[in-house]
Each structure stands twice: as C-alpha cells, then as structure tokens.
Design a protein around this motif. Sequence first.
Motif, short mmCIF file in Angstrom:
data_model
loop_
_atom_site.label_atom_id
_atom_site.label_comp_id
_atom_site.label_asym_id
_atom_site.label_seq_id
_atom_site.Cartn_x
_atom_site.Cartn_y
_atom_site.Cartn_z
N ASP A 64 1.00 -1.97 -1.64
CA ASP A 64 0.96 -1.08 -2.80
C ASP A 64 0.58 0.34 -2.31
N TYR A 65 -0.34 1.01 -3.01
CA TYR A 65 -0.82 2.31 -2.52
C TYR A 65 -2.11 2.17 -1.71
N TYR B 235 -9.08 -10.20 8.38
CA TYR B 235 -8.41 -11.38 7.85
C TYR B 235 -7.48 -11.06 6.67
N VAL B 236 -7.28 -9.79 6.40
CA VAL B 236 -6.35 -9.36 5.35
C VAL B 236 -5.19 -8.63 6.02
N PHE B 237 -3.97 -9.06 5.70
CA PHE B 237 -2.77 -8.46 6.26
C PHE B 237 -1.92 -7.91 5.12
N HIS B 238 -1.34 -6.75 5.35
CA HIS B 238 -0.56 -6.11 4.29
C HIS B 238 0.80 -5.68 4.82
N THR B 239 1.66 -5.29 3.89
CA THR B 239 3.07 -5.05 4.22
C THR B 239 3.37 -3.67 4.80
N TYR B 240 2.42 -2.74 4.75
CA TYR B 240 2.64 -1.34 5.12
C TYR B 240 3.57 -0.67 4.11
N VAL B 241 4.79 -1.15 3.93
CA VAL B 241 5.62 -0.65 2.84
C VAL B 241 4.96 -1.11 1.53
N TYR B 242 5.44 -0.60 0.38
CA TYR B 242 4.75 -0.87 -0.87
C TYR B 242 4.66 -2.37 -1.15
N ALA B 243 5.75 -3.11 -0.98
CA ALA B 243 5.76 -4.53 -1.34
C ALA B 243 6.88 -5.23 -0.60
N ILE B 244 6.93 -6.56 -0.74
CA ILE B 244 7.99 -7.31 -0.06
C ILE B 244 9.36 -6.92 -0.56
N GLU B 245 9.47 -6.47 -1.83
CA GLU B 245 10.77 -6.06 -2.37
C GLU B 245 11.35 -4.88 -1.61
N ASN B 246 10.48 -4.00 -1.10
CA ASN B 246 10.98 -2.87 -0.31
C ASN B 246 11.63 -3.35 0.98
N SER C 196 2.31 12.23 -5.74
CA SER C 196 1.89 10.94 -6.29
C SER C 196 0.73 10.35 -5.50
N VAL C 197 0.85 10.33 -4.18
CA VAL C 197 -0.22 9.80 -3.34
C VAL C 197 -1.48 10.63 -3.48
N MET C 198 -1.33 11.95 -3.52
CA MET C 198 -2.48 12.85 -3.65
C MET C 198 -3.22 12.60 -4.96
#
Length: 332
Positions: free
Chosen positions: A94-95, A114-125, A168-170
């Motif tokens: 996400d953000y 122990y938490v891994f994330h997608t870097y991109v917003y979500a798996i749909e990306n 948006s990020v800001m």
Amino acid sequence: MTSRLKDNINSKYFEAANALTSKKARRRIVAYVESYDDIYFWRTVLTEFENDKRYFEVMLPSKVNLTRGKKSVLMNFLEGEPLGRDMIACVDADYDYLIQGRTRQSRSVLDSPYVFHTYVYAIENFQCYAPSLHNVCVSVTLNDHRIFDFREYFTQFSEALFPLFVWSVMMYRNGLYPKFSITDFNRIADPGGFNVQNPGASIANVKRKVHTKINELQRQYPDAKDEYLATKDDIRALGVTPQTTYLYIQGHHLFDTVVSPILTKVCNLLRQERQNEIFYATAHKTQKRNEMSCYENSLQDIKVMLKKNTGYTTSEQFRRIQSDIQSYLGTD
C-alpha cells in the motif's frame, strides 16, 4: 486471553512442533496473507525457497472467524515483539512503504524481520506489469499479433501521473489525506474513453486532469515547494520513477479501472482478427464452422487470466521481495 499472549503461544507452538519433528523432516513456516488471491501470489514468491529442509504453508490469518485483510495479518506484530522465525506475514505495501514509518502500521511493515511486503502498492500491480500484458492477451485470445504497445502506453501513463503522485505521497506522509485521498487520486488516474487506435487521447485526458489538480494544490499549499521536491527525490530513491508510477498507485483501481478495460478492447480486436481469418479462409462451410467453434471454446476470461499472470517475476520489484526472503532465511 489477550491477542498478544495468544499470538505468542501460536508462535511457540509452531517452533515447538518443528523442534519435535524428526531431524529429517522439513521445517514448516507459516505465511499469513491478506486474502484468497494473495495465496497464489505469495506461493509464487515462496516456492523457490523450499527445499529438503523447509517448506511454507500460505494461509489466511484465521480459520476460525474468517477474518481477512492487512490489519488482521499484522495484528500479531502490532502488539509486541515479532512472533518468531516459523511465522511470517506477507502483505501488500500500500502506501506503508512510501510513507517510510510515518504511521504505526508503516513502522510495523518496515521494521519487523518477519513482515514482507510487495514494494509495489499491491499484488494487482504485479499482475498488471506492463511487459507481461501482451502475453496475457495471447492467453486470452490465442492470437500473438502485437497490435498494441503496452510498455509504451504505461510509460506515458506513469509520466503523466508522476507529478501528482508525489503530491499524494506527501499528503499521506503529513496526515493530510482527507484533503487529497487515494480515492481523489484515482478519479484523476482514470484514462476514460480509451481507444486502441488513438491511445494518446486518454493520456492527454489524464495530463489535463493532473495539471488542473496540481494548480489547485499549489494554491492551497503555496509554501510546499521544498517539501514537494524533497518527497520527489525520496520516493525516487525508494524505486518509484516517472516511468513506473503505475506500479505504485492503488492496485484495485489499476486492475479494474485501467488495465482490464484496456485489455478488453485490445483482446476484442484480436479475437475479431482471428475470427475473420477463419471466416475468410478457403475451406468448406462445415470446416469453418467447426474451426470457429473450436476457437471460441478455447477463449479465456480476461480477469481470470490476468490474476494468473506471473510475468512480473522478471521485474526489479519482485526480485527485491525475493532478496528479503533470502536474507530472512540466511544460511538456514
């Protein structure tokens, strides 16, 4: 029993279960994910790291009450220390990745080993990874004719959005998202009226909406220039480029409102092209009819094939996830 105590008991259970098994048995690592669709994606990530010593079981956060979602997955990690090496959480970025620890949830995603994330917003990306979209069209239509340049289109789409994406990020980093929410951004990031023969018109439409919104934000926040420039440099250092912005916008919006409609129009043309070839072929009517029936029975659903798309495995962002998993496993 508190959730923290229960979660620590769960962790100790998995560690104890692994300790009690035969030394020749494989270690079981539980990977909690957000939803049913995430199971297939994270299975794709984790399969490479299975061997004769370990395997992963990818599952939803609860089989008892069917709770799903990012908060349910992270609940184990928001109330205390990480739960242990035999339980991991795999979530959409996400953000949380881009705001870099400005919220409690963001810190839990970025700081826990122990938490891994997608870097991109979500798996749909990932599923909408532009270099792989032609192959999705082929799987849907069984026609390999390249009638549309997905890479070029999403490069231009991203470049059109990038200046507003920085805003948006800001805004989210400063807790000002009610003033300019992701939903607001999505309305602007809707190409609308896409035409395969004239894709530039939809890009021009996005540019016009971006320009209008940026002028409005600049009037509202006249002293934000320095922070805007710093945010732009920061997110570029995190991997976001003007050419890849589409990978970092809301995944469901990209999948449902941008990519699926474009794929539908491209695939309709490819199907029509193949049907015309069959219709005008030099053959008996019965043979043509049988061939047409065979072809139409072989066609696939666009969204189903898009969800099964794994062409993203060559992307830099996917390789970053793999690198994180490898670091977590170490020499184990």
